[in-house]
Scaffold this motif. Structure first.
Motif, PDB file in Angstrom:
ATOM      1  N   UNK A 188       0.771  -1.065   0.075  1.00 14.11           N
ATOM      2  CA  UNK A 188       0.035  -0.033  -0.007  1.00 14.11           C
ATOM      3  C   UNK A 188       0.981   1.203  -0.214  1.00 14.11           C
ATOM      4  N   UNK A 189       1.794   1.129   0.735  1.00 14.71           N
ATOM      5  CA  UNK A 189       2.800   2.715   0.796  1.00 14.71           C
ATOM      6  C   UNK A 189       3.393   2.687  -0.409  1.00 14.71           C
ATOM      7  N   UNK A 190       4.008   1.693  -0.935  1.00  7.36           N
ATOM      8  CA  UNK A 190       4.854   1.771  -2.415  1.00  7.36           C
ATOM      9  C   UNK A 190       3.971   2.381  -3.353  1.00  7.36           C
ATOM     10  N   UNK A 191       2.772   1.755  -3.581  1.00  2.82           N
ATOM     11  CA  UNK A 191       1.750   2.152  -4.408  1.00  2.82           C
ATOM     12  C   UNK A 191       1.236   3.823  -4.383  1.00  2.82           C
ATOM     13  N   UNK A 192       1.042   4.251  -3.190  1.00  7.57           N
ATOM     14  CA  UNK A 192       0.444   5.536  -2.753  1.00  7.57           C
ATOM     15  C   UNK A 192       1.562   6.466  -2.898  1.00  7.57           C
ATOM     16  N   UNK A 203       3.623  11.040  -5.899  1.00 13.35           N
ATOM     17  CA  UNK A 203       4.812  11.773  -6.591  1.00 13.35           C
ATOM     18  C   UNK A 203       4.311  12.370  -7.808  1.00 13.35           C
ATOM     19  N   UNK A 204       3.506  11.708  -8.308  1.00 18.03           N
ATOM     20  CA  UNK A 204       3.018  11.807  -9.934  1.00 18.03           C
ATOM     21  C   UNK A 204       2.071  13.349  -9.871  1.00 18.03           C
ATOM     22  N   UNK A 205       0.970  13.019  -8.966  1.00 18.74           N
ATOM     23  CA  UNK A 205       0.068  14.077  -8.959  1.00 18.74           C
ATOM     24  C   UNK A 205       0.299  15.424  -7.972  1.00 18.74           C
ATOM     25  N   UNK A 253       2.052   8.250 -16.159  1.00 20.09           N
ATOM     26  CA  UNK A 253       1.288   9.625 -16.847  1.00 20.09           C
ATOM     27  C   UNK A 253      -0.074   9.268 -17.340  1.00 20.09           C
ATOM     28  N   UNK A 254      -0.472   8.008 -17.015  1.00 23.88           N
ATOM     29  CA  UNK A 254      -1.902   7.747 -17.300  1.00 23.88           C
ATOM     30  C   UNK A 254      -2.610   7.481 -16.221  1.00 23.88           C
ATOM     31  N   UNK A 255      -3.720   8.092 -16.314  1.00 20.05           N
ATOM     32  CA  UNK A 255      -4.845   8.025 -15.100  1.00 20.05           C
ATOM     33  C   UNK A 255      -5.376   6.764 -15.032  1.00 20.05           C
ATOM     34  N   UNK A 256      -5.528   5.927 -15.743  1.00 19.72           N
ATOM     35  CA  UNK A 256      -6.100   4.548 -15.926  1.00 19.72           C
ATOM     36  C   UNK A 256      -5.091   3.488 -15.078  1.00 19.72           C
TER      37      UNK A 256
END
Length: 523
Positions: free
Chosen positions: A227-231, A236-238, A383-386
């Motif tokens: 969970x931490x790695x994906x968040x 970082x991107x948004x 960069x993809x929202x999906x």
């Protein structure tokens, strides 16, 4: 003429019968009488009635859950009440065992599951975060070895599942109880086995419960890191912030502690359903990205270094290890005779599981090559929202599944502590304290080892290999010791080879995983 083994002569057969009658049958009958008095709970979360949260199941409970991520909690209580009217023949063996008792005829299920229900639960119990790590496993094995090895691992694990059910049927007939859980099967096998090992029956049952507890806490650590790695990637991107994975681990801890104060599984059922839906959607989108623009197979390694194979083994067995749900699912079926066989529920479900694991590992590694990360979701286009939605969905799904995995070690530990607390208020405070401590404990382990791939491989090598590959052959050997092992003792040799495979995977997998955790730059 008497054989060279212990049960060949007539005198030894009589001695065995006397030992079983005096030491086993009476004990088993006493256990069954006590268990009949207990309030029986539904075996599956899909049942209308919730599982009890009082933990009044004796000093050492018998959680029979497997230990695979995102699985459901099934059949935490012990044997079912006897009785029943079904006229069916057991799938395994001749239905005679050591007596004419038929456990299937003695099962009285309030909420039996259909074949389709069992299939769904079987898939849910085997498919979790481990499938997202299969591309990383293929990186440590190579495309050819990864493909062949994953399919072979599926065959071996499925055979061990059949082995466990077969032993369960035999032992149920022997001690005349309708059903047994994982730890109960092992304990009963030792109790009814050769006289020299009967005194270890209680010990092996505790050992299995300890490994179940270790495995589930290991999964909880993986959940924290996942969970931490994906968040971290999404933020970082948004949000353009780089707090580091430890900051997100701390944020998750703050939310995880009150979430795991929920004691009744009834209130976790909606979260489990939502997690299952998010997982299916996330896997579908992940396949959408993996299958686009695939390079030629020559772009990746066909064979990896032999030094990396233990890491592959740990990750693969972590993903495949679903043996803990097998007995609960078979015990709760409306038509348990449909569980085994070449085209039964077990084989059909495991073929689907093996195909999914192999395809995710093959295409994920082929798509991203040596750059593949511990979870394939971390390789999706930033960069993809999906693609970012997949990370969020899978993170939420795993977060919501933590409570189910956490229930197992709590159900093992709390009954050991509760008798020491005299007042009701002390018990309430003590339970919440232990819950909080265990969540913080898994957080601390995750914070010390934020390497997702290494954590998954370590948990698989230590616990999953023990439960899936080592104990089932041991149980089969002890269960059928007095009946023989076929021509040229081929069953004994087969079980010995599986045990050696499991022990080697345990040893080398644990060593290499710990080495990669301590020296990640040298991996």
């Amino acid at each position: 003429m008497a054989t060279s083994r212990g049960y060949g002569s007539l005198n030894k057969q009589v001695a065995l019968a006397q030992g079983l009658n005096a030491n086993v049958t009476a004990s088993a009958a006493a256990k069954l009488t006590k268990m009949k008095k207990e309030e029986r709970q539904p075996l599956l979360l899909s049942s209308a009635e919730p599982l009890n949260d009082t933990y009044d199941r004796g000093s050492i409970p018998r959680p029979d859950v497997r230990t695979s991520p995102d699985n459901i909690i099934v059949h935490l209580p012990g044997p079912l009440e006897s009785g029943g009217t079904m006229d069916v023949k057991p799938t395994y063996g001749d239905g005679q065992g050591d007596s004419s008792y038929n456990p299937i005829l003695s099962r009285d299920l309030e909420h039996p599951t259909s074949n389709l229900d069992t299939m769904i639960h079987l898939l849910k119990g085997n498919i979790g975060t481990g499938i997202l790590a299969m591309p990383d496993a293929f990186k440590n094995a190579g495309l050819v070895i990864g493909t062949i090895g994953t399919l072979m691992m599926g065959i071996i694990c499925t055979h061990c599942m059949h082995m466990l059910v077969k032993c369960s049927h035999e032992l149920c007939q022997r001690v005349q109880v309708p059903s047994l859980g994982f730890s109960e099967v092992c304990e009963t096998a030792f109790e009814t086995g050769p006289t020299s090992i009967r005194r270890y029956s209680r010990v092996v049952r505790i050992i299995i419960n300890v490994f179940l507890c270790i495995t589930q806490l290991g999964f909880c650590c993986v959940y924290f890191v996942f969970v931490a790695a994906n968040l971290e990637e999404v933020a970082k991107h948004y949000l353009h912030v780089t707090f580091g994975v430890h900051a997100y681990l701390l944020l998750i801890l703050i939310l995880m502690i009150p979430f795991n104060w929920v004691k009744n599984l009834k209130y976790l059922t909606p979260f489990s359903f939502l997690a299952a839906v998010l997982t299916v959607i996330g896997l579908g989108i992940t396949f959408f990205y993996m299958l686009q623009g695939l390079p030629h197979t020559s772009s990746v390694k066909a064979f990896a270094s032999w030094k990396q194979l233990p890491l592959y083994f740990g990750t693969a067995i972590y993903a495949f290890e679903g043996i803990g749900v097998i007995l609960p699912l078979e015990n709760n079926m409306k038509n348990p005779q449909d569980f085994g066989g070449w085209t039964g529920v077990l084989n059909t479900g495991m073929v689907i599981v093996a195909a999914l694991y192999t395809s995710v590992g093959f295409f994920g590694y082929l798509k991203y090559g040596e750059k593949v990360l511990g979870s394939i979701t971390l390789n999706l286009p930033a960069g993809d929202i999906l693609a970012q939605s997949v990370r969020v969905m899978m993170a939420v799904a795993i977060f919501l599944s933590y409570g189910l995995q956490f229930y197992v070690p709590m159900n093992i530990i709390w009954p050991l502590v509760r008798p020491r607390l005299q007042s009701e208020q002390a018990q309430i405070i003590g339970e919440y304290t232990i819950r909080t401590f265990l969540v913080i404990f898994t957080f601390a382990l995750a914070a010390m080892i934020p390497n997702l791939g290494a954590v998954i491989s370590l948990v698989g090598a230590v616990s999953s290999s023990t439960l899936a590959l080592i104990f089932p052959p041991v149980i089969e050997i002890i269960t059928f010791w007095h009946k023989g092992f076929g021509r040229y003792n081929w069953i004994l040799w087969k079980d010995a080879l599986i045990m050696i495979f499991g022990i080697l995977g345990f040893g080398f997998g644990t060593y290499v995983s710990i080495w990669n955790i301590l020296y990640p730059d040298l991996a």
